[in-house]
Motif scaffolding. Structure first.
Motif, PDB file in Angstrom:
ATOM      1  N   ALA A 249       0.209  17.825  -2.137  1.00 41.01           N
ATOM      2  CA  ALA A 249      -0.128  16.988  -1.080  1.00 41.01           C
ATOM      3  C   ALA A 249       0.494  15.702  -1.130  1.00 41.01           C
ATOM      4  CB  ALA A 249      -1.602  16.896  -1.301  1.00 41.01           C
ATOM      5  N   TRP A 250       1.077  15.229  -2.136  1.00 38.68           N
ATOM      6  CA  TRP A 250       1.704  14.007  -2.009  1.00 38.68           C
ATOM      7  C   TRP A 250       3.083  14.006  -1.658  1.00 38.68           C
ATOM      8  CZ3 TRP A 250       1.476   9.149  -2.811  1.00 38.68           C
ATOM      9  CH2 TRP A 250       2.757   8.197  -3.221  1.00 38.68           C
ATOM     10  N   ARG A 251       3.636  15.172  -1.458  1.00 33.83           N
ATOM     11  CA  ARG A 251       4.869  15.475  -0.896  1.00 33.83           C
ATOM     12  C   ARG A 251       4.718  15.137   0.699  1.00 33.83           C
ATOM     13  NH1 ARG A 251       7.923  19.188   1.710  1.00 33.83           N
ATOM     14  NH2 ARG A 251       5.893  20.703   1.581  1.00 33.83           N
ATOM     15  N   LEU A 252       3.464  15.857   1.190  1.00 31.16           N
ATOM     16  CA  LEU A 252       3.343  15.743   2.525  1.00 31.16           C
ATOM     17  C   LEU A 252       3.066  14.347   3.006  1.00 31.16           C
ATOM     18  CD1 LEU A 252       1.034  19.003   3.016  1.00 31.16           C
ATOM     19  CD2 LEU A 252       3.349  18.819   3.610  1.00 31.16           C
ATOM     20  N   HIS A 253       2.349  13.625   2.166  1.00 31.53           N
ATOM     21  CA  HIS A 253       2.055  12.016   2.550  1.00 31.53           C
ATOM     22  C   HIS A 253       3.437  11.367   2.562  1.00 31.53           C
ATOM     23  CE1 HIS A 253      -2.095  13.013   1.639  1.00 31.53           C
ATOM     24  NE2 HIS A 253      -2.470  11.674   2.085  1.00 31.53           N
ATOM     25  N   GLU A 254       4.502  11.794   1.906  1.00 28.90           N
ATOM     26  CA  GLU A 254       5.513  11.040   2.008  1.00 28.90           C
ATOM     27  C   GLU A 254       6.467  11.428   3.168  1.00 28.90           C
ATOM     28  OE1 GLU A 254       7.417   8.843  -1.314  1.00 28.90           O
ATOM     29  OE2 GLU A 254       5.870   8.518   0.133  1.00 28.90           O
ATOM     30  N   MET A 255       6.423  12.805   3.583  1.00 24.27           N
ATOM     31  CA  MET A 255       6.779  13.205   4.678  1.00 24.27           C
ATOM     32  C   MET A 255       6.389  12.371   5.882  1.00 24.27           C
ATOM     33  SD  MET A 255       7.066  17.297   4.234  1.00 24.27           S
ATOM     34  CE  MET A 255       7.507  17.629   6.173  1.00 24.27           C
ATOM     35  N   ALA A 256       5.098  12.161   6.000  1.00 21.37           N
ATOM     36  CA  ALA A 256       4.457  11.583   7.161  1.00 21.37           C
ATOM     37  C   ALA A 256       4.501  10.081   7.096  1.00 21.37           C
ATOM     38  CB  ALA A 256       3.038  12.030   7.028  1.00 21.37           C
ATOM     39  N   ASN A 257       4.412   9.494   5.797  1.00 24.41           N
ATOM     40  CA  ASN A 257       4.202   7.725   5.886  1.00 24.41           C
ATOM     41  C   ASN A 257       5.120   7.715   4.373  1.00 24.41           C
ATOM     42  OD1 ASN A 257       3.407   5.317   6.763  1.00 24.41           O
ATOM     43  ND2 ASN A 257       2.006   5.499   5.091  1.00 24.41           N
ATOM     44  N   SER A 258       6.760   7.456   4.603  1.00 28.44           N
ATOM     45  CA  SER A 258       7.234   7.108   3.224  1.00 28.44           C
ATOM     46  C   SER A 258       7.106   5.881   2.491  1.00 28.44           C
ATOM     47  CB  SER A 258       8.655   7.233   3.876  1.00 28.44           C
ATOM     48  OG  SER A 258       9.459   6.411   2.903  1.00 28.44           O
ATOM     49  N   THR A 259       6.516   6.084   1.241  1.00 30.80           N
ATOM     50  CA  THR A 259       6.368   4.762   0.473  1.00 30.80           C
ATOM     51  C   THR A 259       7.344   3.794   0.408  1.00 30.80           C
ATOM     52  OG1 THR A 259       6.812   6.077  -1.313  1.00 30.80           O
ATOM     53  CG2 THR A 259       4.504   5.724  -0.716  1.00 30.80           C
ATOM     54  N   GLN A 260       8.523   4.327   0.543  1.00 30.63           N
ATOM     55  CA  GLN A 260       9.812   3.358   0.222  1.00 30.63           C
ATOM     56  C   GLN A 260       9.764   2.529   1.684  1.00 30.63           C
ATOM     57  OE1 GLN A 260      13.432   4.763  -0.711  1.00 30.63           O
ATOM     58  NE2 GLN A 260      12.828   5.276  -2.772  1.00 30.63           N
ATOM     59  N   MET A 261       9.544   3.288   2.849  1.00 32.27           N
ATOM     60  CA  MET A 261       9.449   2.473   4.275  1.00 32.27           C
ATOM     61  C   MET A 261       8.271   1.584   4.153  1.00 32.27           C
ATOM     62  SD  MET A 261       9.934   3.960   7.659  1.00 32.27           S
ATOM     63  CE  MET A 261      11.406   4.767   7.527  1.00 32.27           C
ATOM     64  N   CYS A 262       7.443   1.804   3.881  1.00 36.57           N
ATOM     65  CA  CYS A 262       6.306   0.906   3.732  1.00 36.57           C
ATOM     66  C   CYS A 262       6.324  -0.415   2.850  1.00 36.57           C
ATOM     67  CB  CYS A 262       4.956   1.860   3.474  1.00 36.57           C
ATOM     68  SG  CYS A 262       4.333   2.919   4.562  1.00 36.57           S
ATOM     69  N   ALA A 263       7.140   0.097   1.746  1.00 36.05           N
ATOM     70  CA  ALA A 263       7.428  -1.158   0.827  1.00 36.05           C
ATOM     71  C   ALA A 263       8.217  -2.067   1.527  1.00 36.05           C
ATOM     72  CB  ALA A 263       8.254  -0.633  -0.401  1.00 36.05           C
ATOM     73  N   ASP A 264       9.047  -1.758   2.428  1.00 32.71           N
ATOM     74  CA  ASP A 264      10.011  -2.524   3.052  1.00 32.71           C
ATOM     75  C   ASP A 264       9.034  -3.387   4.094  1.00 32.71           C
ATOM     76  OD1 ASP A 264      12.142  -1.726   1.779  1.00 32.71           O
ATOM     77  OD2 ASP A 264      13.076  -0.507   3.168  1.00 32.71           O
ATOM     78  N   GLY A 265       8.320  -2.695   4.716  1.00 26.72           N
ATOM     79  CA  GLY A 265       7.629  -3.315   5.914  1.00 26.72           C
ATOM     80  C   GLY A 265       6.509  -4.473   5.489  1.00 26.72           C
ATOM     81  N   VAL A 266       5.991  -4.316   4.109  1.00 28.80           N
ATOM     82  CA  VAL A 266       5.063  -5.319   3.511  1.00 28.80           C
ATOM     83  C   VAL A 266       6.074  -6.243   2.977  1.00 28.80           C
ATOM     84  CG1 VAL A 266       3.318  -5.665   1.716  1.00 28.80           C
ATOM     85  CG2 VAL A 266       3.303  -3.340   2.883  1.00 28.80           C
ATOM     86  N   ARG A 267       7.182  -6.024   2.422  1.00 27.36           N
ATOM     87  CA  ARG A 267       7.879  -7.143   1.759  1.00 27.36           C
ATOM     88  C   ARG A 267       8.554  -7.941   2.961  1.00 27.36           C
ATOM     89  NH1 ARG A 267      12.945  -7.215   2.025  1.00 27.36           N
ATOM     90  NH2 ARG A 267      13.399  -5.027   2.294  1.00 27.36           N
ATOM     91  N   LEU A 268       8.786  -7.526   4.133  1.00 24.67           N
ATOM     92  CA  LEU A 268       9.255  -8.387   5.252  1.00 24.67           C
ATOM     93  C   LEU A 268       8.363  -9.327   5.461  1.00 24.67           C
ATOM     94  CD1 LEU A 268      11.131  -5.812   7.311  1.00 24.67           C
ATOM     95  CD2 LEU A 268      12.143  -7.852   5.913  1.00 24.67           C
ATOM     96  N   PHE A 269       7.029  -8.992   5.749  1.00 24.44           N
ATOM     97  CA  PHE A 269       5.919  -9.618   5.838  1.00 24.44           C
ATOM     98  C   PHE A 269       5.768 -10.919   4.850  1.00 24.44           C
ATOM     99  CE2 PHE A 269       1.693 -11.414   5.737  1.00 24.44           C
ATOM    100  CZ  PHE A 269       1.550 -11.814   7.010  1.00 24.44           C
TER     101      PHE A 269
END
Length: 295
Positions: free
Chosen positions: A270-290
């Protein structure tokens, strides 16, 4: 009104991206198109319900990220009217900049993941401002301006239901883990929380998440998600203040989210599926930019 949930089987995997076909008095509206790569699956799903593709005359997209609107241009070229946020229209009419930016991120995987994004004829794109609506059968579909995930984001209200795009987060298979959709570059926590307050004030009976499916515990879900948005923002702000590098921050974000997911019973698959749908690395970048822009 009948709502048909269409599983687009993104990357040949069920339960990651949904489109919704709203049926009212013989009229149809498609909410979300998914990416170009899943267009054949979408068309087949509509046909399997007994509908002709040319009967889909109204297509609504919550925002222009490829997993939500990548196939919108194809529908417009078939004659459907596409409805979107003011700031999304130009990218549907000329998606070249959007596609170029995505190709820089996804590289050789771009075509396999997202397929082709065709331009929509300008006359087939209709802007919906906050509170504006269209009528399908006996149902009114109302646009609700909901920034936070993206500045060009709309949710769509149909009676007591709300189609939330990404503004109400990502929850797969009704799991206890709620993932914050924070892909760069427009993640904005204050705007996000304000949008969630608008949804809470709507007292909806049902939410329909693009990732994935129907939510009936609406107030609980939205309150939980507000807390999650605040949590990832505060976590990343702390890590930036500690001087973590981009790579260290991505790793820390992933580890923290994975620990949380495991604590509420999420399996490795299930964790693998979440990473496919919403990459934590990409989200980390999004929050960091803000955080960096607002420090």
């Amino acid at each position: 009104m009948t709502v048909h949930t269409l599983d687009l089987h993104f990357q040949n995997t069920p339960g990651l991206i949904a489109a919704y076909l709203v049926e009212s008095q013989g009229e149809l509206a498609l909410i979300e198109t998914g990416p170009g790569s899943t267009l054949p699956t979408l068309c087949q799903a509509i046909s399997n319900l007994g509908f002709r593709l040319e009967s889909v005359r109204h297509v609504l997209v919550t925002h222009i990220h490829l997993d939500h609107a990548g196939a919108a241009g194809w529908w417009a070229q078939q004659g459907a009217q596409v409805y979107c946020h003011t700031n999304a229209a130009r990218h549907l009419i000329d998606p070249s900049r959007l596609v170029e930016s995505a190709r820089m991120v996804y590289g050789d995987a771009m075509d396999r993941l997202w397929g082709e994004m065709l331009p929509a004829p300008a006359e087939k794109v209709t802007i919906l401002k906050d509170g504006e609506s269209l009528v399908i059968g006996d149902q009114q579909i109302v646009a609700c301006d909901t920034p936070g995930h993206a500045r060009h984001h709309l949710a769509f209200i149909v009676g007591s239901a709300c189609f939330t795009g990404d503004v109400a987060g990502l929850r797969l298979k009704q799991s206890g883990y709620l993932s914050v959709t924070a892909a760069p570059p427009q993640f904005d926590p204050p705007a996000y929380l304000a949008s969630l307050n608008r949804l809470l004030a709507g007292h909806f009976d049902r939410l329909f998440l693009t990732h994935f499916g129907e939510i009936t515990d609406v107030q609980k879900h939205l309150l939980h998600y507000q807390g999650r948005v605040e949590q990832v923002h505060q976590n990343v702000r702390q890590w930036v203040q500690q001087g973590l590098t981009e790579d260290q921050l991505r790793e820390k974000y992933e580890d923290t989210e994975r620990t949380l997911a495991t604590s509420v019973g999420l399996s490795e698959e299930a964790w693998r599926l979440h990473e496919m749908a919403n990459s934590t690395q990409m989200c980390a970048d999004g929050v960091r930019l803000f955080v960096e822009k607002n420090s």
